[in-house]
Design a protein around this motif. Sequence first.
Motif, PDB file in Angstrom:
ATOM      1  N   UNK A   1       0.830  -1.209   0.000  1.00 44.25           N
ATOM      2  CA  UNK A   1       0.000   0.000   0.000  1.00 44.25           C
ATOM      3  C   UNK A   1       0.865   1.261   0.000  1.00 44.25           C
ATOM      4  N   UNK A   2       2.044   1.153   0.592  1.00 43.65           N
ATOM      5  CA  UNK A   2       2.920   2.312   0.691  1.00 43.65           C
ATOM      6  C   UNK A   2       3.321   2.844  -0.695  1.00 43.65           C
ATOM      7  N   UNK A   3       3.329   1.982  -1.684  1.00 42.96           N
ATOM      8  CA  UNK A   3       3.657   2.423  -3.047  1.00 42.96           C
ATOM      9  C   UNK A   3       2.577   3.333  -3.619  1.00 42.96           C
TER      10      UNK A   3
ATOM     11  N   UNK B   1      -6.490   9.377  -5.048  1.00 40.54           N
ATOM     12  CA  UNK B   1      -7.476   9.282  -6.125  1.00 40.54           C
ATOM     13  C   UNK B   1      -7.750   7.832  -6.486  1.00 40.54           C
ATOM     14  N   UNK B   2      -6.707   7.007  -6.475  1.00 42.98           N
ATOM     15  CA  UNK B   2      -6.872   5.599  -6.827  1.00 42.98           C
ATOM     16  C   UNK B   2      -7.591   4.829  -5.731  1.00 42.98           C
TER      17      UNK B   2
ATOM     18  N   UNK C   1      -1.876  -1.204  -8.817  1.00 42.61           N
ATOM     19  CA  UNK C   1      -1.396  -2.384  -9.539  1.00 42.61           C
ATOM     20  C   UNK C   1      -0.489  -3.230  -8.654  1.00 42.61           C
ATOM     21  N   UNK C   2       0.018  -2.630  -7.576  1.00 43.17           N
ATOM     22  CA  UNK C   2       0.908  -3.336  -6.655  1.00 43.17           C
ATOM     23  C   UNK C   2       0.136  -3.903  -5.467  1.00 43.17           C
TER      24      UNK C   2
ATOM     25  N   UNK D   1     -15.661  -4.427  -2.096  1.00 44.07           N
ATOM     26  CA  UNK D   1     -15.784  -5.651  -2.884  1.00 44.07           C
ATOM     27  C   UNK D   1     -14.695  -5.775  -3.943  1.00 44.07           C
ATOM     28  N   UNK D   2     -13.936  -4.705  -4.171  1.00 42.55           N
ATOM     29  CA  UNK D   2     -12.916  -4.725  -5.228  1.00 42.55           C
ATOM     30  C   UNK D   2     -11.538  -5.149  -4.763  1.00 42.55           C
ATOM     31  N   UNK D   3     -11.343  -5.318  -3.452  1.00 44.36           N
ATOM     32  CA  UNK D   3      -9.997  -5.601  -2.972  1.00 44.36           C
ATOM     33  C   UNK D   3      -9.516  -6.996  -3.329  1.00 44.36           C
ATOM     34  N   UNK D   4     -10.443  -7.871  -3.653  1.00 40.93           N
ATOM     35  CA  UNK D   4     -10.031  -9.211  -4.038  1.00 40.93           C
ATOM     36  C   UNK D   4      -9.724  -9.347  -5.518  1.00 40.93           C
ATOM     37  N   UNK D   5      -9.819  -8.242  -6.274  1.00 36.60           N
ATOM     38  CA  UNK D   5      -9.565  -8.278  -7.718  1.00 36.60           C
ATOM     39  C   UNK D   5      -8.428  -7.335  -8.072  1.00 36.60           C
ATOM     40  N   UNK D   6      -7.901  -7.501  -9.261  1.00 39.14           N
ATOM     41  CA  UNK D   6      -6.852  -6.607  -9.731  1.00 39.14           C
ATOM     42  C   UNK D   6      -7.433  -5.238 -10.034  1.00 39.14           C
ATOM     43  N   UNK D   7      -6.577  -4.250 -10.065  1.00 38.76           N
ATOM     44  CA  UNK D   7      -7.031  -2.874 -10.291  1.00 38.76           C
ATOM     45  C   UNK D   7      -7.637  -2.729 -11.682  1.00 38.76           C
ATOM     46  N   UNK D   8      -8.799  -2.092 -11.748  1.00 36.94           N
ATOM     47  CA  UNK D   8      -9.419  -1.834 -13.042  1.00 36.94           C
ATOM     48  C   UNK D   8      -8.647  -0.735 -13.764  1.00 36.94           C
TER      49      UNK D   8
END
Length: 210
Positions: free
Chosen positions: A123-125, A181-182, A129-130, A189-196
């Motif tokens: 998360x620090x990044x 912003x990201x 995508x990380x 519900x989106x934390x289990x998926x890759x970033x859109x």
Amino acid sequence: MEQLERPLTTIPQEVRRVRSGGLMVTAAVFIVAGLIGLVVTLTLYDAIVEMSADYQGRRSGLRGLVAPGLVLLSAAALVGGIVWLTAWSYRWERVETGSRVKQSVNAYAHVAPQDAAALLDRFRTGDPRVYLPVPSARSGNVTFGIWLAPKDSVAYVTVVARSGNTWQPLPPVVLRENAYAAISQVTVDNYGARASQTIVNGFLDPFLRG
């Protein structure tokens, strides 16, 4: 104080826990209503029993429940209001601006306690995508939370890991500008998926950079 709030106490220069006027008023309303209801129902208990004795038809089964039910309801409102006032009437705000900090995510992460720091480093990044996806679980030994201050465009990521019989809070990660912003666009519900791509575009937007 919930375990996910404990990391916030490690950054007193950033956030502070304060009383919420609105929550205190709501709690006071419950306390007053419960107290008045309790006094009235106990004072007029016999009259309420006599009145409910006249119930006919479908309401006849409630004859013996009306008076004690009103007493219990009033007592519950009184006790609930007191608990609300003493334990639930707080909120978090930023020290610099006084803006409210709201929790948007409270979940278990499916990682081992020894990997909690590595999760926080992702998360620090600030790059979705990380840090996405975060493997979630219904229970576990690591919890993570996301706290947002929308007015200031600042986010705080908290991670707490179980250590023996206690929970060990890690210092929160602070995200601003593109990183805020990201993460502000990621729902629970989106934390289990890759970033859109939309979230990634928000992170890469050059106009958000200071």
